[in-house]
Write a protein that holds these residues in place. Structure first.
Motif, PDB file in Angstrom:
ATOM      1  N   LYS A   1     -14.219  22.398  27.391  1.00  0.00           N
ATOM      2  CA  LYS A   1     -13.312  22.393  28.538  1.00  0.00           C
ATOM      3  C   LYS A   1     -12.141  21.438  28.311  1.00  0.00           C
ATOM      4  CE  LYS A   1     -13.665  24.312  31.874  1.00  0.00           C
ATOM      5  NZ  LYS A   1     -13.047  25.590  32.348  1.00  0.00           N
ATOM      6  N   LEU A   2     -12.411  20.253  27.789  1.00  0.00           N
ATOM      7  CA  LEU A   2     -11.346  19.287  27.536  1.00  0.00           C
ATOM      8  C   LEU A   2     -10.336  19.832  26.527  1.00  0.00           C
ATOM      9  CD1 LEU A   2     -13.454  16.012  27.479  1.00  0.00           C
ATOM     10  CD2 LEU A   2     -11.557  16.485  29.039  1.00  0.00           C
ATOM     11  N   LYS A   3     -10.832  20.474  25.487  1.00  0.00           N
ATOM     12  CA  LYS A   3      -9.925  21.043  24.491  1.00  0.00           C
ATOM     13  C   LYS A   3      -9.064  22.144  25.100  1.00  0.00           C
ATOM     14  CE  LYS A   3     -12.774  20.059  20.410  1.00  0.00           C
ATOM     15  NZ  LYS A   3     -13.599  20.638  19.326  1.00  0.00           N
ATOM     16  N   SER A   4      -9.675  22.991  25.915  1.00  0.00           N
ATOM     17  CA  SER A   4      -8.917  24.102  26.506  1.00  0.00           C
ATOM     18  C   SER A   4      -7.855  23.608  27.477  1.00  0.00           C
ATOM     19  CB  SER A   4      -9.869  25.068  27.221  1.00  0.00           C
ATOM     20  OG  SER A   4     -10.411  24.488  28.387  1.00  0.00           O
ATOM     21  N   LEU A   5      -8.127  22.486  28.161  1.00  0.00           N
ATOM     22  CA  LEU A   5      -7.173  21.939  29.110  1.00  0.00           C
ATOM     23  C   LEU A   5      -6.025  21.196  28.436  1.00  0.00           C
ATOM     24  CD1 LEU A   5      -9.638  20.592  31.824  1.00  0.00           C
ATOM     25  CD2 LEU A   5      -8.027  22.473  32.121  1.00  0.00           C
ATOM     26  N   LEU A   6      -6.294  20.608  27.273  1.00  0.00           N
ATOM     27  CA  LEU A   6      -5.288  19.781  26.608  1.00  0.00           C
ATOM     28  C   LEU A   6      -4.440  20.555  25.599  1.00  0.00           C
ATOM     29  CD1 LEU A   6      -7.414  16.549  26.033  1.00  0.00           C
ATOM     30  CD2 LEU A   6      -5.494  16.803  27.611  1.00  0.00           C
ATOM     31  N   LEU A   7      -5.073  21.435  24.843  1.00  0.00           N
ATOM     32  CA  LEU A   7      -4.322  22.161  23.809  1.00  0.00           C
ATOM     33  C   LEU A   7      -3.254  23.062  24.436  1.00  0.00           C
ATOM     34  CD1 LEU A   7      -7.149  23.131  21.281  1.00  0.00           C
ATOM     35  CD2 LEU A   7      -5.295  21.485  20.948  1.00  0.00           C
ATOM     36  N   GLY A   8      -2.055  22.943  23.918  1.00  0.00           N
ATOM     37  CA  GLY A   8      -0.962  23.749  24.436  1.00  0.00           C
ATOM     38  C   GLY A   8      -0.216  23.120  25.584  1.00  0.00           C
TER      39      GLY A   8
ATOM     40  N   TYR B   1     -10.468  18.457  34.568  1.00  0.00           N
ATOM     41  CA  TYR B   1     -11.773  18.505  33.895  1.00  0.00           C
ATOM     42  C   TYR B   1     -12.867  17.970  34.815  1.00  0.00           C
ATOM     43  CZ  TYR B   1     -15.639  16.218  31.487  1.00  0.00           C
ATOM     44  OH  TYR B   1     -16.886  15.758  31.151  1.00  0.00           O
ATOM     45  N   VAL B   2     -12.593  16.829  35.446  1.00  0.00           N
ATOM     46  CA  VAL B   2     -13.589  16.245  36.349  1.00  0.00           C
ATOM     47  C   VAL B   2     -13.868  17.199  37.510  1.00  0.00           C
ATOM     48  CG1 VAL B   2     -14.088  14.319  37.897  1.00  0.00           C
ATOM     49  CG2 VAL B   2     -12.954  13.889  35.713  1.00  0.00           C
ATOM     50  N   GLY B   3     -12.816  17.829  38.018  1.00  0.00           N
ATOM     51  CA  GLY B   3     -13.001  18.784  39.102  1.00  0.00           C
ATOM     52  C   GLY B   3     -13.851  19.972  38.681  1.00  0.00           C
ATOM     53  N   PHE B   4     -13.574  20.513  37.493  1.00  0.00           N
ATOM     54  CA  PHE B   4     -14.369  21.636  36.988  1.00  0.00           C
ATOM     55  C   PHE B   4     -15.817  21.222  36.743  1.00  0.00           C
ATOM     56  CE2 PHE B   4     -10.213  23.493  35.429  1.00  0.00           C
ATOM     57  CZ  PHE B   4     -10.262  24.585  36.280  1.00  0.00           C
ATOM     58  N   LEU B   5     -16.015  20.001  36.241  1.00  0.00           N
ATOM     59  CA  LEU B   5     -17.370  19.512  36.000  1.00  0.00           C
ATOM     60  C   LEU B   5     -18.173  19.495  37.298  1.00  0.00           C
ATOM     61  CD1 LEU B   5     -19.424  18.146  34.030  1.00  0.00           C
ATOM     62  CD2 LEU B   5     -18.431  15.948  34.735  1.00  0.00           C
ATOM     63  N   LYS B   6     -17.515  19.119  38.387  1.00  0.00           N
ATOM     64  CA  LYS B   6     -18.205  18.982  39.666  1.00  0.00           C
ATOM     65  C   LYS B   6     -18.345  20.289  40.429  1.00  0.00           C
ATOM     66  CE  LYS B   6     -16.966  14.131  40.338  1.00  0.00           C
ATOM     67  NZ  LYS B   6     -16.298  13.126  41.199  1.00  0.00           N
TER      68      LYS B   6
ATOM     69  N   LEU C   1      -7.404  15.780  45.524  1.00  0.00           N
ATOM     70  CA  LEU C   1      -8.870  15.702  45.387  1.00  0.00           C
ATOM     71  C   LEU C   1      -9.294  15.951  43.945  1.00  0.00           C
ATOM     72  CD1 LEU C   1      -9.849  17.518  48.708  1.00  0.00           C
ATOM     73  CD2 LEU C   1     -10.028  15.075  48.218  1.00  0.00           C
ATOM     74  N   GLU C   2      -8.710  15.148  43.039  1.00  0.00           N
ATOM     75  CA  GLU C   2      -9.030  15.190  41.610  1.00  0.00           C
ATOM     76  C   GLU C   2      -8.788  16.574  41.006  1.00  0.00           C
ATOM     77  OE1 GLU C   2     -13.077  13.635  41.580  1.00  0.00           O
ATOM     78  OE2 GLU C   2     -12.272  11.645  41.093  1.00  0.00           O
ATOM     79  N   GLY C   3      -7.775  17.252  41.494  1.00  0.00           N
ATOM     80  CA  GLY C   3      -7.436  18.560  40.947  1.00  0.00           C
ATOM     81  C   GLY C   3      -8.264  19.694  41.490  1.00  0.00           C
ATOM     82  N   ASN C   4      -9.155  19.402  42.439  1.00  0.00           N
ATOM     83  CA  ASN C   4     -10.012  20.454  42.991  1.00  0.00           C
ATOM     84  C   ASN C   4      -9.256  21.398  43.921  1.00  0.00           C
ATOM     85  OD1 ASN C   4     -12.603  19.889  41.855  1.00  0.00           O
ATOM     86  ND2 ASN C   4     -12.716  18.081  43.144  1.00  0.00           N
ATOM     87  N   VAL C   5      -8.216  20.897  44.579  1.00  0.00           N
ATOM     88  CA  VAL C   5      -7.441  21.685  45.530  1.00  0.00           C
ATOM     89  C   VAL C   5      -5.978  21.674  45.102  1.00  0.00           C
ATOM     90  CG1 VAL C   5      -6.598  21.770  47.907  1.00  0.00           C
ATOM     91  CG2 VAL C   5      -9.009  21.281  47.472  1.00  0.00           C
ATOM     92  N   PHE C   6      -5.358  22.843  45.070  1.00  0.00           N
ATOM     93  CA  PHE C   6      -3.944  22.892  44.710  1.00  0.00           C
ATOM     94  C   PHE C   6      -3.311  24.149  45.282  1.00  0.00           C
ATOM     95  CE2 PHE C   6      -6.562  24.504  41.275  1.00  0.00           C
ATOM     96  CZ  PHE C   6      -5.986  25.717  40.932  1.00  0.00           C
ATOM     97  N   GLY C   7      -1.975  24.179  45.268  1.00  0.00           N
ATOM     98  CA  GLY C   7      -1.281  25.328  45.824  1.00  0.00           C
ATOM     99  C   GLY C   7       0.201  25.073  45.957  1.00  0.00           C
TER     100      GLY C   7
END
Length: 339
Positions: free
Chosen positions: A39-46, A151-156, A254-260
């Motif tokens: 997950k960390l690699k997918s979020l950072l690469l690019g 990443y933290v949001g996805f983990l949770k 909220l640590e990236g959990n909510v966006f829009g």
């Protein structure tokens, strides 16, 4: 979130003849290390940034040392993660000159807030000086911090699915996007159902609409400002947030959990936004309309939610009540009368 005196079915343990650990009620642990690494690699690469001097991009994650796990005891999830990561960034100036540098984050941990992360950006020793280093240390570091927060949001959310399971007739069943949660709210909530198609799935998912109301001891103008002012949002969420309080402006909290995105703003009267939780189907947004109604000494906030996935109805209602309504009242004192 369940109301006082009522039980949320996702947290209820029912008796079973086979003595299975229903809903992971007893202590269990799930290793999230391999999932976290991917997950960390997918979020950072690019990840990329650009300005008048040129453009930069994260091209390699060269080191990911650490571990992550989730423990569950009596329905309470406890998260452990600790990572030391290194990555490579490459840049290209407007004149076509290429550069390479490094990124290091030594303290991505459950013990540190996102705002306390040490994000070190440097240029390789054999490279000539370039303004692109400043670009990476400002906009680049901000995007990296945002990605690590995601990443933290996805983990949770994403990784924890299935750790606390509902049961039906004594049999635990995994939660799926097609399941509808219990639709009960006896205080100021009306609900209905409809069907809407998320952008990328090509299939229709069941969605719902509902309305929540609450009152705040403040003026409509002040309550309106709470949702659009970044410092005030960070205050009531007690975490870093990005809020561009203009029409077309984006928000993430909220640590990236909510966006829009804010799609319509009528000063002191109405806010309309595209809103989603990060584990919803890809690119699927609900439409949230906030109406600020002047009730003399207080303001009634009417929240209309449309396009919420059926399976997320109760979580969305509970989230708005806890992380918006209650948090705003506690932070700014809008729920108490002074005599």
């Amino acid at each position: 979130m369940a109301k006082w005196g009522e039980g949320d079915p996702r947290w209820i343990v029912e008796e079973r003849a086979d003595a299975t650990n229903v809903n992971n009620w007893h202590w269990t642990e799930r290793d999230a290390t391999n999932w976290s690494s991917d997950k960390l690699k997918s979020l950072l690469l690019g990840l990329s940034v650009e300005d008048d001097e040129g453009a930069c991009e994260v091209t390699e994650v060269s080191k990911l040392d650490g571990e992550a796990s989730i423990n569950n005891r009596k329905g309470k999830l406890i998260f452990f993660y600790e990572w030391n990561l290194k990555a490579t960034w490459t840049g290209k100036s407007k004149t076509g000159v290429k550069y390479k540098g490094s990124i290091e984050v030594p303290n991505l941990s459950d013990e540190n807030d996102m705002e306390d992360l040490d994000i070190s950006i440097s240029l390789n020793k054999d490279e000539p000086d370039t303004p692109l280093v400043h670009l990476m240390k400002t906009k680049g570091a901000e995007k990296i911090r945002e990605a690590l927060g995601s990443y933290v949001g996805f983990l949770k959310t994403e990784f924890t699915q299935g750790m606390i399971l509902p049961t039906a007739n004594g049999v635990a069943k995994p939660q799926s996007a097609s399941q509808s949660k219990a639709k009960q709210d006896k205080t100021q909530v009306s609900s209905g159902s409809s069907t809407a198609a998320p952008v990328n799935t090509g299939v229709k998912i069941p969605t719902c609409k509902f309305t929540i109301r609450d009152t705040f001891l403040t003026s409509p103008a002040e309550l309106y400002r709470v949702f659009l002012n970044q410092e005030m949002v960070q205050a009531f969420t007690r975490s870093p947030a990005t809020v561009d309080g203009e029409r077309g402006g984006k928000f993430r909290l909220l640590e990236g959990n909510v966006f829009g995105e804010f799609t319509e703003l009528v000063p002191d009267e109405k806010i309309v936004m595209k809103w989603r939780f990060n584990n919803w189907p890809c690119e699927h947004y609900a439409t949230i309309t906030l109406m600020f109604l002047d009730r003399s000494s207080e303001t009634e906030l009417k929240v209309e939610c449309r396009g919420v996935p059926d399976s997320e109805e109760e979580q969305t209602k509970g989230g708005w009540k806890r992380y918006y309504f209650e948090a705003i009242k506690q932070t700014f004192g809008y729920g108490a009368r002074l005599f």
